[in-house]
Write a protein that holds these residues in place. Structure first.
Motif, PDB file in Angstrom:
ATOM      1  N   SER A 346      53.876  27.704  48.335  1.00  6.60           N
ATOM      2  CA  SER A 346      53.612  26.009  48.518  1.00  6.60           C
ATOM      3  C   SER A 346      54.890  25.609  48.801  1.00  6.60           C
ATOM      4  O   SER A 346      55.087  24.584  49.719  1.00  6.60           O
ATOM      5  N   LYS A 347      56.136  25.999  48.466  1.00  5.70           N
ATOM      6  CA  LYS A 347      57.454  25.588  48.937  1.00  5.70           C
ATOM      7  C   LYS A 347      57.710  26.032  50.186  1.00  5.70           C
ATOM      8  O   LYS A 347      58.282  25.170  50.968  1.00  5.70           O
ATOM      9  N   VAL A 348      57.482  27.323  50.467  1.00 12.64           N
ATOM     10  CA  VAL A 348      57.541  27.849  52.121  1.00 12.64           C
ATOM     11  C   VAL A 348      56.960  26.877  52.779  1.00 12.64           C
ATOM     12  O   VAL A 348      57.330  26.421  54.062  1.00 12.64           O
ATOM     13  N   ALA A 349      55.659  26.450  52.692  1.00 11.10           N
ATOM     14  CA  ALA A 349      54.699  25.631  53.359  1.00 11.10           C
ATOM     15  C   ALA A 349      55.503  24.112  53.418  1.00 11.10           C
ATOM     16  O   ALA A 349      55.480  23.703  54.607  1.00 11.10           O
ATOM     17  N   ASP A 350      55.857  23.627  52.398  1.00 12.29           N
ATOM     18  CA  ASP A 350      56.549  22.402  52.545  1.00 12.29           C
ATOM     19  C   ASP A 350      57.903  22.367  53.512  1.00 12.29           C
ATOM     20  O   ASP A 350      58.308  21.540  54.367  1.00 12.29           O
ATOM     21  N   LEU A 351      58.462  23.466  53.290  1.00  9.16           N
ATOM     22  CA  LEU A 351      59.821  23.572  54.065  1.00  9.16           C
ATOM     23  C   LEU A 351      59.470  23.772  55.688  1.00  9.16           C
ATOM     24  O   LEU A 351      60.191  23.311  56.497  1.00  9.16           O
ATOM     25  N   GLU A 352      58.387  24.602  55.878  1.00 11.19           N
ATOM     26  CA  GLU A 352      58.189  24.863  57.092  1.00 11.19           C
ATOM     27  C   GLU A 352      57.450  23.513  57.807  1.00 11.19           C
ATOM     28  O   GLU A 352      57.511  23.342  59.197  1.00 11.19           O
ATOM     29  N   SER A 353      57.059  22.688  57.045  1.00 16.79           N
ATOM     30  CA  SER A 353      56.624  21.421  57.542  1.00 16.79           C
ATOM     31  C   SER A 353      57.601  20.502  58.019  1.00 16.79           C
ATOM     32  O   SER A 353      57.530  19.530  58.856  1.00 16.79           O
ATOM     33  N   LEU A 354      58.947  20.853  57.674  1.00 16.67           N
ATOM     34  CA  LEU A 354      60.169  19.975  57.700  1.00 16.67           C
ATOM     35  C   LEU A 354      60.832  20.655  58.883  1.00 16.67           C
ATOM     36  O   LEU A 354      61.120  19.924  59.922  1.00 16.67           O
ATOM     37  N   ILE A 355      60.948  21.849  59.033  1.00 14.80           N
ATOM     38  CA  ILE A 355      61.921  22.747  59.963  1.00 14.80           C
ATOM     39  C   ILE A 355      60.941  23.404  60.973  1.00 14.80           C
ATOM     40  O   ILE A 355      61.336  24.062  61.969  1.00 14.80           O
TER      41      ILE A 355
END
Length: 608
Positions: A346-355
């Motif tokens: 979930s954290k990876v998905a959130d970070l990828e939504s940013l960068i």
């Protein structure tokens, strides 16, 4: 104008020159022969051979962020090399982040560079009789619109504010890196409030001369507001380029604040007094101050390099395993590890939504590599200490040209009406050109921004500098022609050249010197340009006293000097750019060769 307005990027990559692996230079090792710069070393103890087989030289591109801190030592970490602080953007609701971006842009438009609307404010100052007491009896008897000493003092009023904007960028940047954007914004709002109060009372009380000090505080407040504004781009990292361009455009548009006031002043037949405007303007710093504790985040947002580090850690599946798992049952361990994996994904998905996902980031890196190749100078002095960079012709030539262009541009802004009154022998014609300039100045900066991005991305640095030399020379020529059409042509080229020049200079600094020393290099150029701008009143005096008000000799001399410095810079960049490309090509080829050497050959190098 101010150099701080045109930072083209808040993050990018520095070239890391090839280095011998640290293990090869360990003091615990006793090589039988010295290294050749890239090659192998004989005579190491057998326990080090395995690790050394894989420790080959490499050329790396290290991602950095812009830092203005000029006080950190060469060996000390800075925000450029070790960014800290900030909140991860996905932890703040999107609606609030959008509101923060909009508020930042509006703040820059209303406060960041209003002092550069001096050409629009100057008729109001003259109409209100500011510094009229310095006119001679003969000048007063002749009913001149503005006398010599009055004009010189008004121009000095602007020169000091321009200098303040540039010189203050150094302490403002250092405060930003060390204490965050909220502290800067609070200081900026207080400075704006003080400036507004001083200006208001200066107009309300004729005996109180608070004009220059008030304008200094307005300039100082604008810098404290503007420099931290770039960091808001980290609220939406995938769109950081668009946000930086919008913030920059807002700075350009802020010159229109005084234009709008002058129009209101004229439409009211002078009843909308300056003291009413400046006391009313107090609402702007008050709103900025309140918003810092209600809307904005105190430490800004994490930069792209910080987010990439978090993403790399989150993608590591070993994070699902903890040492404490040995104390739990198999079922409990499976449940906990599944929960950790779910949280990590979930954290990876959130970070990828940013960068962006891996494909997006790869495409961004590929585009950046293309820009580096097209520039022809990227990495020229990356990795070198700031003092060596400052002593190089790369720095000296760009500084000489920038200092001169800064002086030329601010001289034109301060004296445009008086220049064309002399050259065209018509107050009406000069007023028309001045009015056109007041409108074109903020519009030109905004309109030129997309074109500037295309040029910097697709034209080599040497060719970009050549274009600037052609444009600066053309402006100098048009500024020396006493024709009505030349006046309008001069204004059009000027308002397009100004943002293009400062953007190209910032781009040049990052490509040649790198982000790691950007604060010291760019800050030094800004500071020197601001200090030299204090000579503007001397040029004004020379025009009045030496040439009897004729601006053509000064304009022609400045244009000629700019052409000479510009040609020298362009020639040097063309020459050294070729040297840099050959050197980097050899380094890359050597690193690639070393990477292809079979381990069996490397092992033979370690045989006694």
């Amino acid at each position: 104008m101010s150099l701080v307005q045109r930072v083209t990027s808040i993050e990018g990559t520095d070239r890391e020159p090839p280095r011998i692996p640290e293990d090869w230079l360990s003091p615990n090792l006793s090589p039988a022969r010295v290294p050749n710069g890239y090659g192998t070393i004989h005579g190491y103890p057998s326990q080090h051979r395995t690790s050394l087989l894989h420790a080959k030289p490499s050329v790396r591109s290290l991602r950095r962020v812009v830092s203005y801190d000029v006080l950190h030592g060469e060996a000390e970490p800075s925000q450029a090399t070790n960014p800290t602080g900030g909140v991860t953007a996905y932890k703040v609701p999107i609606v609030r982040r959008v509101a923060q971006v909009v508020f930042t842009v509006l703040t820059c438009w209303l406060a960041s560079g209003i002092v550069f609307g001096f050409a629009a404010l100057k008729p109001v100052l003259i109409g209100e009789g500011v510094y009229r007491e310095f006119c001679t009896a003969d000048e007063l008897a002749d009913h001149v619109e503005v006398c010599v000493e009055q004009d010189l003092r008004l121009n000095f009023f602007f020169a000091v504010a321009s200098t303040t904007c540039n010189v203050s960028a150094l302490p403002v940047g250092t405060i930003l890196d060390r204490y965050g954007p909220r502290v800067c914004a609070v200081i900026g709002s207080i400075a704006l409030a003080i400036g507004s109060i001083l200006m208001g009372y200066a107009f309300a009380i004729p005996e109180f001369d608070g004009y220059i000090v008030g304008n200094i505080f307005l300039a100082l407040g604008g810098t404290f507001i503007f420099v931290p504004s770039f960091s808001i781009a980290n609220a939406f990292p995938k769109f950081s380029g668009t946000i930086v361009a919008t913030v920059t455009g807002a700075f350009d548009a802020s010159a229109a604040v005084f234009l709008f006031y002058r129009l209101a002043y004229e439409s009211s037949n002078g009843t909308f007094k300056p003291e009413k405007f400046f006391f009313g303007y107090l609402a702007v710093p008050i709103i900025i101050f309140v918003a810092q504790f209600t809307l904005m985040t105190p430490d800004g947002y994490k930069s792209v390099p910080q987010l990439e580090m978090k993403l790399e850690k989150a993608e590591d599946p070993t994070q699902d395993v903890h040492d404490s798992d040995d104390e739990l049952s198999d079922a409990e361990v499976r449940r906990l590890r599944a929960h950790r994996r779910e949280h990590r994904v979930s954290k990876v998905a959130d970070l990828e939504s940013l960068i962006g996902d891996a494909d997006f980031r790869e495409a961004r890196e590929h585009k950046e590599e293309e820009r580096h190749v097209k520039s022809g100078v990227w990495g020229a002095l990356h990795g070198q200490p700031a003092y060596k960079q400052i002593a190089s012709p790369w720095f000296i030539l760009i500084t000489l040209l920038t200092v001169l262009q800064m002086l030329r541009m601010n001289f034109f802004i301060a004296t445009i009406k008086t220049q064309y009154e002399y050259m065209l022998h018509s107050e009406k014609a000069a007023k028309n050109i001045n009015g056109f300039f007041d409108i074109a100045l903020p519009i030109g900066g905004v309109a030129a921004t997309p074109v500037i991005g295309l040029l910097l991305d697709n034209v080599s640095t040497a060719n970009m500098l050549a274009i600037l030399v052609v444009l600066t020379t053309a402006v100098g020529v048009l500024g020396s022609l006493p024709f009505y059409w030349a006046g309008y042509g001069n204004v059009v080229l000027f308002v397009l050249l100004r943002p293009l020049y400062y953007s190209a200079m910032s781009d040049y600094a990052t490509k040649v010197f790198g982000f790691a020393t950007f604060g010291k290099i760019y800050g030094t150029i800004i500071c020197l340009s601001g200090l030299v701008n204090l000579f503007q009143p001397a040029i004004d005096a020379l025009t009045y006293e030496g040439f009897h008000g004729n601006p053509i000799p000064v304009n022609a001399a400045l244009a000629a000097l700019g052409f000479v410095f510009g040609v020298m810079l362009v020639a040097y960049v063309y020459w050294r750019g070729g040297v840099v490309r050959k050197k980097q090509g050899r380094e890359d080829a050597e690193v690639e060769r070393m990477a292809r050497i079979p381990e069996s050959i490397l092992e033979s190098e370690f045989e006694d």
